[in-house]
Design an enzyme around this catalytic site. Sequence first.
Site, mmCIF file in Angstrom:
data_model
loop_
_atom_site.group_PDB
_atom_site.id
_atom_site.type_symbol
_atom_site.label_atom_id
_atom_site.label_comp_id
_atom_site.label_asym_id
_atom_site.label_seq_id
_atom_site.Cartn_x
_atom_site.Cartn_y
_atom_site.Cartn_z
ATOM 1 N N PHE A 84 -6.307 -13.380 -3.346
ATOM 2 C CA PHE A 84 -5.403 -12.419 -2.715
ATOM 3 C C PHE A 84 -4.299 -11.953 -3.656
ATOM 4 C CE2 PHE A 84 -6.786 -14.936 1.036
ATOM 5 C CZ PHE A 84 -7.244 -13.909 1.843
ATOM 6 N N SER A 128 -9.607 -3.173 -1.251
ATOM 7 C CA SER A 128 -8.858 -2.291 -0.355
ATOM 8 C C SER A 128 -9.584 -0.971 -0.151
ATOM 9 C CB SER A 128 -7.474 -2.021 -0.961
ATOM 10 O OG SER A 128 -6.804 -0.981 -0.290
ATOM 11 N N THR A 130 -8.235 1.659 -0.425
ATOM 12 C CA THR A 130 -7.658 2.616 -1.376
ATOM 13 C C THR A 130 -8.659 3.011 -2.456
ATOM 14 O OG1 THR A 130 -6.734 0.816 -2.708
ATOM 15 C CG2 THR A 130 -5.300 1.786 -1.048
ATOM 16 N N TYR A 153 -1.711 1.315 -7.731
ATOM 17 C CA TYR A 153 -2.179 0.171 -6.949
ATOM 18 C C TYR A 153 -3.657 0.329 -6.631
ATOM 19 C CZ TYR A 153 -3.400 -2.468 -2.782
ATOM 20 O OH TYR A 153 -4.055 -3.259 -1.878
ATOM 21 N N LYS A 157 -7.314 -1.795 -7.896
ATOM 22 C CA LYS A 157 -8.387 -2.312 -7.045
ATOM 23 C C LYS A 157 -9.750 -1.797 -7.527
ATOM 24 C CE LYS A 157 -6.047 -4.918 -4.311
ATOM 25 N NZ LYS A 157 -6.195 -6.391 -4.408
ATOM 26 N N ASP A 297 0.403 8.640 -0.931
ATOM 27 C CA ASP A 297 -0.132 8.375 0.403
ATOM 28 C C ASP A 297 -1.451 9.107 0.637
ATOM 29 O OD1 ASP A 297 1.835 6.664 1.165
ATOM 30 O OD2 ASP A 297 2.968 8.111 2.363
#
Length: 340
Positions: A84, A128, A130, A153, A157, A297
């Site tokens: 994690f 994620s 994302t 971010y 991933k 976003d």
Amino acid sequence: MINNKTVLVTGGLGYIGSHTVVELLNQNYSVVVVDNLSNSKIEILDQIEKIAGKQPAFYSIDLLDFASLSEVFQKENIDSVIHFAAHLLVDESVSNPLKYYRNNLVSLINLLQLMEMHKVEKLIFSSSCTVYGNPKEFPVTEESTISKASSPYGTTKIMGEQIIRDAVSSSNALQAVLLRYFNPVGAHPSGFLGELSMGKPKHLFPIISQAIKTKSSFKVFGTDYDTPDGTPVRDYIHVVDLAKAHTLALQKKNFESICSLNVGTGIGLSVMEIIKQFESEYGSKLDVKFEKRRKGDVEKIWADSTLAKNTLGWEPMYTLNEMVKSCLKWEEYIEKQSWK
């Protein structure tokens, strides 16, 4: 009776990690937690014990410290890893990308190197949604395009998944499950464990909760998205449902050497819909301030989790109402704790 399997959980005192540790302990796994406490507190160990009746072994170590992490592998007879530990704030990654690339990628590389050295053959990776960027088709499946991420971010991933794929390809034994989960929310139904806001809350549910309690304003970023009410749409999943997906992935046998699984409810909810649920629960209105879109976003995204259900036998159990109620129960509890 102690399970004869030992699981290393990195970031195991964090939000999702701590709930997963509870699930593992409840199933009698021997659990070893490594956490540098940058986004948690040592008192979470006591909260875990209140629910599970016991604590995991704990090492206060940064995964960037290869030598210290190596000592854990030498001391503990680790069978598998749930990873994690990572920085996870989209807006912070936009303003400080190097922090995210260094922490999220070097820590993963260190972990994979030590797994190879100590012949640890199973990895569950906290990925994620994302990785899908701003998708064009809904719901998102595992076959959806992995597109350019909307934030550093998200890029970490994508790169993390690729690093793991390459490590699996070069190994005769390593297996990995990449859990691409959507937006974890809520708290343990006991009220003893939840999302610990280190300072100012940074995620939607605790931010809304605090805004209503303190009668302060709440900012909604973007009202002109291509969604039913113009605000961003997400797939919100209860953290306990998500934790159970990790334990099921750990138990899964006879799967391909690497697989990617979406973990979400399959329901897209807008920011305004979440606000209305909180208002209904509190019985009071939130002072909403509308702002322009925030960089990084995603407009809208929700999951098709059919593959996770078929592969793991996993089903989300918690409703939105239960997500909100559990969040409020945790917020009420943590407010009374001196260590918060």
